[in-house]
Design a protein around this motif. Structure first.
Motif, PDB file in Angstrom:
ATOM      1  N   PHE A   8       0.844  -1.201   0.000  1.00 54.10           N
ATOM      2  CA  PHE A   8       0.000   0.000   0.000  1.00 54.10           C
ATOM      3  C   PHE A   8       0.877   1.249   0.000  1.00 54.10           C
ATOM      4  CE2 PHE A   8      -2.728  -3.062   2.622  1.00 54.10           C
ATOM      5  CZ  PHE A   8      -3.339  -3.587   1.497  1.00 54.10           C
ATOM      6  N   TYR A  12       0.787   2.363  -5.217  1.00 56.47           N
ATOM      7  CA  TYR A  12      -0.529   1.733  -5.058  1.00 56.47           C
ATOM      8  C   TYR A  12      -1.615   2.803  -4.980  1.00 56.47           C
ATOM      9  CZ  TYR A  12      -4.456  -0.547  -2.718  1.00 56.47           C
ATOM     10  OH  TYR A  12      -5.716  -0.993  -2.377  1.00 56.47           O
ATOM     11  N   HIS A 123      -3.116  -0.785   6.471  1.00 55.11           N
ATOM     12  CA  HIS A 123      -3.124  -2.207   6.791  1.00 55.11           C
ATOM     13  C   HIS A 123      -3.390  -2.355   8.289  1.00 55.11           C
ATOM     14  CE1 HIS A 123      -1.723  -6.295   7.500  1.00 55.11           C
ATOM     15  NE2 HIS A 123      -1.954  -6.502   6.207  1.00 55.11           N
ATOM     16  N   GLU A 158      -7.667  -5.566   0.697  1.00 55.73           N
ATOM     17  CA  GLU A 158      -7.100  -4.257   0.437  1.00 55.73           C
ATOM     18  C   GLU A 158      -8.060  -3.203   0.983  1.00 55.73           C
ATOM     19  OE1 GLU A 158      -6.607  -3.318  -3.689  1.00 55.73           O
ATOM     20  OE2 GLU A 158      -8.627  -3.898  -4.231  1.00 55.73           O
TER      21      GLU A 158
END
Length: 203
Positions: A8, A12, A123, A158
């Protein structure tokens, strides 16, 4: 300090912002709970405000138009910062930071941190570090204010990632006094009953 997992990273998020239909969290406007909070701020005091993971930063735009002059937005990706600059030409360019929130140092201290869909973009392994870093960046008595999704997003691999108020409380209790930590009463219709409004003061 722990940093953003490579999955991430800036590339991304740049791809998420530029790909059609990949920014579903983007409300397209300042959300009503935050607008109500912003409307009662004392503009005369000119608090220093950070909006991390700001994305297209409608909150920063609203605060800027209220007359708040010390609003800093930070995002890993350049695209949303460029969009804010184009949308609000007089927003101070020195307050647009392409930066990793977790890499900000203690020299960068603030009176207020605004949370709007940044926490859910991290995350989940970074959530404890988020609470710690918010406290680290706030001046004594400073506040963390914003919205958190109070619902699980089952099977998410995600962003956005969901969760529960019980989980979230554990991340903040070591560092903050809870002023508000409750279901938002004025959410956008699509989010009604599924988000917490938080106002936490640094211990």
């Amino acid at each position: 300090m722990q940093t953003v997992p490579p999955a991430f990273d800036a590339a991304y998020w740049q791809a998420r912002y530029t790909a059609p239909g990949r920014a579903g969290w983007d409300a397209g406007r300042v959300t009503p709970p935050l607008q109500a909070y912003f409307d009662q701020l004392d503009v005369q005091q000119q608090p220093r405000i950070l909006i991390p993971g700001a994305g297209r930063a409608y909150e920063a735009e609203y605060l800027h138009h209220l007359g708040l002059q010390q609003v800093v937005v930070a995002d890993l990706a350049p695209e949303p910062l460029a969009e804010l600059a184009a949308r609000v030409p007089d927003f101070p360019r020195q307050h647009l930071w392409q930066a990793d929130f977790f890499a900000l140092g203690e020299a960068d201290t603030f009176d207020l941190i605004i949370e709007q869909t940044f926490f859910c973009a991290l995350h989940p392994s970074l959530r404890p570090a988020y609470g710690q870093q918010c406290a680290r960046l706030l001046r004594p008595g400073g506040k963390l204010v914003g919205l958190l999704f109070d619902t699980p997003f089952a099977g998410a691999t995600e962003p956005p990632f969901g969760g529960s108020r019980e989980e979230y409380a554990a991340y903040f209790e070591p560092y903050f006094r809870f002023i508000h930590f409750e279901t938002a009463h004025n959410s956008l219709p699509a989010r009604a009953g599924r988000e917490l409004f938080i106002c936490l003061q640094k211990l």
